[in-house]
Write an enzyme that holds these catalytic residues in place. Structure first.
Site, PDB file in Angstrom:
ATOM      1  N   HIS A  46       0.851  -1.184   0.000  1.00  0.00           N
ATOM      2  CA  HIS A  46       0.000   0.000   0.000  1.00  0.00           C
ATOM      3  C   HIS A  46       0.894   1.244   0.000  1.00  0.00           C
ATOM      4  O   HIS A  46       2.107   1.138   0.179  1.00  0.00           O
ATOM      5  CB  HIS A  46      -0.925   0.006   1.229  1.00  0.00           C
ATOM      6  CG  HIS A  46      -0.195   0.034   2.530  1.00  0.00           C
ATOM      7  ND1 HIS A  46      -0.017  -1.068   3.309  1.00  0.00           N
ATOM      8  CD2 HIS A  46       0.409   1.052   3.173  1.00  0.00           C
ATOM      9  CE1 HIS A  46       0.666  -0.759   4.383  1.00  0.00           C
ATOM     10  NE2 HIS A  46       0.942   0.537   4.326  1.00  0.00           N
TER      11      HIS A  46
HETATM   12  C1  T46 Z   1       2.963   0.844   6.968  1.00  0.00           C
HETATM   13  C2  T46 Z   1       3.758  -0.382   7.228  1.00  0.00           C
HETATM   14  C3  T46 Z   1       5.227  -0.111   7.372  1.00  0.00           C
HETATM   15  C4  T46 Z   1      -4.107  -0.417  13.582  1.00  0.00           C
HETATM   16  O1  T46 Z   1      -5.202  -0.659  14.116  1.00  0.00           O
HETATM   17  N1  T46 Z   1      -3.321   0.601  14.046  1.00  0.00           N
HETATM   18  C5  T46 Z   1      -2.110   0.893  13.504  1.00  0.00           C
HETATM   19  O2  T46 Z   1      -1.433   1.840  13.963  1.00  0.00           O
HETATM   20  C6  T46 Z   1      -1.651   0.101  12.395  1.00  0.00           C
HETATM   21  C7  T46 Z   1      -0.298   0.415  11.746  1.00  0.00           C
HETATM   22  C8  T46 Z   1      -2.444  -0.910  11.942  1.00  0.00           C
HETATM   23  N2  T46 Z   1      -3.630  -1.164  12.526  1.00  0.00           N
HETATM   24  C9  T46 Z   1      -4.438  -2.298  12.047  1.00  0.00           C
HETATM   25  C10 T46 Z   1      -4.925  -2.219  10.610  1.00  0.00           C
HETATM   26  C11 T46 Z   1      -4.999  -3.678  10.198  1.00  0.00           C
HETATM   27  O3  T46 Z   1      -6.246  -4.207  10.593  1.00  0.00           O
HETATM   28  O4  T46 Z   1      -3.607  -3.464  12.112  1.00  0.00           O
HETATM   29  C12 T46 Z   1      -3.912  -4.347  11.041  1.00  0.00           C
HETATM   30  C13 T46 Z   1      -2.640  -4.670  10.256  1.00  0.00           C
HETATM   31  O5  T46 Z   1      -2.239  -3.504   9.510  1.00  0.00           O
HETATM   32  P1  T46 Z   1      -1.628  -3.581   8.041  1.00  0.00           P
HETATM   33  O6  T46 Z   1      -2.132  -4.764   7.329  1.00  0.00           O
HETATM   34  O7  T46 Z   1      -1.805  -2.239   7.392  1.00  0.00           O
HETATM   35  O8  T46 Z   1      -0.063  -3.816   8.394  1.00  0.00           O
HETATM   36  P2  T46 Z   1       1.183  -3.749   7.412  1.00  0.00           P
HETATM   37  O9  T46 Z   1       2.317  -4.401   8.136  1.00  0.00           O
HETATM   38  O10 T46 Z   1       0.855  -4.248   6.062  1.00  0.00           O
HETATM   39  O11 T46 Z   1       1.497  -2.161   7.267  1.00  0.00           O
HETATM   40  C14 T46 Z   1       1.907  -1.415   8.395  1.00  0.00           C
HETATM   41  C15 T46 Z   1       1.168  -0.082   8.461  1.00  0.00           C
HETATM   42  O12 T46 Z   1      -0.241  -0.323   8.445  1.00  0.00           O
HETATM   43  C16 T46 Z   1       1.531   0.831   7.314  1.00  0.00           C
HETATM   44  O13 T46 Z   1       1.055   2.133   7.575  1.00  0.00           O
HETATM   45  O14 T46 Z   1       3.442   1.777   6.341  1.00  0.00           O
HETATM   46  O15 T46 Z   1       3.311  -1.170   8.345  1.00  0.00           O
END
Ligand code: T46
Length: 131
Positions: A46
């Site tokens: 993303h």
């Molecule tokens: C990024 C990379 C480096 C939350 O509720 N609070 C938070 O602060 C974050 C970061 C995520 N979430 C929730 C949203 C999803 O339901 O945690 C779940 C996993 O998040 P996501 O699939 O977006 O995780 P990554 O590892 O793909 O990405 C993350 C960050 O979301 C993103 O901003 O830049 O790490």
């Protein structure tokens, strides 16, 4: 897009790195989160509309792929004194997590799902029209 070295205060007890808004982090820190206990599955895929972040692997290693819509580069993070600023409108992917990887992320805003661009074609359209 390049890695940034952060100063470590090191003595015979070990190292200490301090991350401070306006000192070595060029934005107000609103959120800190970390990824840990990671497996083979890549993460990210993303971009963000506004969010600016600093990524630092405080333990172990991983590969961060950053794509600005024209070129993409891979960065190995494997040193707790070296991180990477990820500015807005960069497609990011995280791969190759070591078993002991802890990826610390410092962000300039609270979590907001509306800030995510999760479709690569939408990302390319946005980058091409961004002024
Ligand atoms: C990024 C990379 C480096 C939350 O509720 N609070 C938070 O602060 C974050 C970061 C995520 N979430 C929730 C949203 C999803 O339901 O945690 C779940 C996993 O998040 P996501 O699939 O977006 O995780 P990554 O590892 O793909 O990405 C993350 C960050 O979301 C993103 O901003 O830049 O790490």
């Amino acid at each position: 897009m390049h890695k940034t070295k952060v100063h470590s205060i090191t003595d015979n007890r070990g190292g200490l790195v301090s991350l401070e808004s306006g000192i070595n982090i060029p934005f107000d820190i609103k959120r800190v989160y970390y990824l840990y206990n990671l497996n083979d599955e890549a993460r990210g895929f993303h971009a963000h509309l506004k969010l600016r972040q600093f990524l630092i692997c405080v333990s172990g290693s991983c590969t961060v792929k950053l794509d600005d819509g024209e070129t993409s580069s891979n960065f190995t993070l494997n040193d707790p004194t070296e991180g990477i600023f990820v500015e807005r409108l960069l497609w990011r992917e995280m791969h190759n997590f070591s078993k002991d990887c802890v990826l610390l992320v410092i962000a300039d805003a609270h979590y907001d799902e509306c800030d995510y661009i999760r479709n690569y074609e939408d990302f390319l359209k946005l980058v091409r029209t961004d002024t």
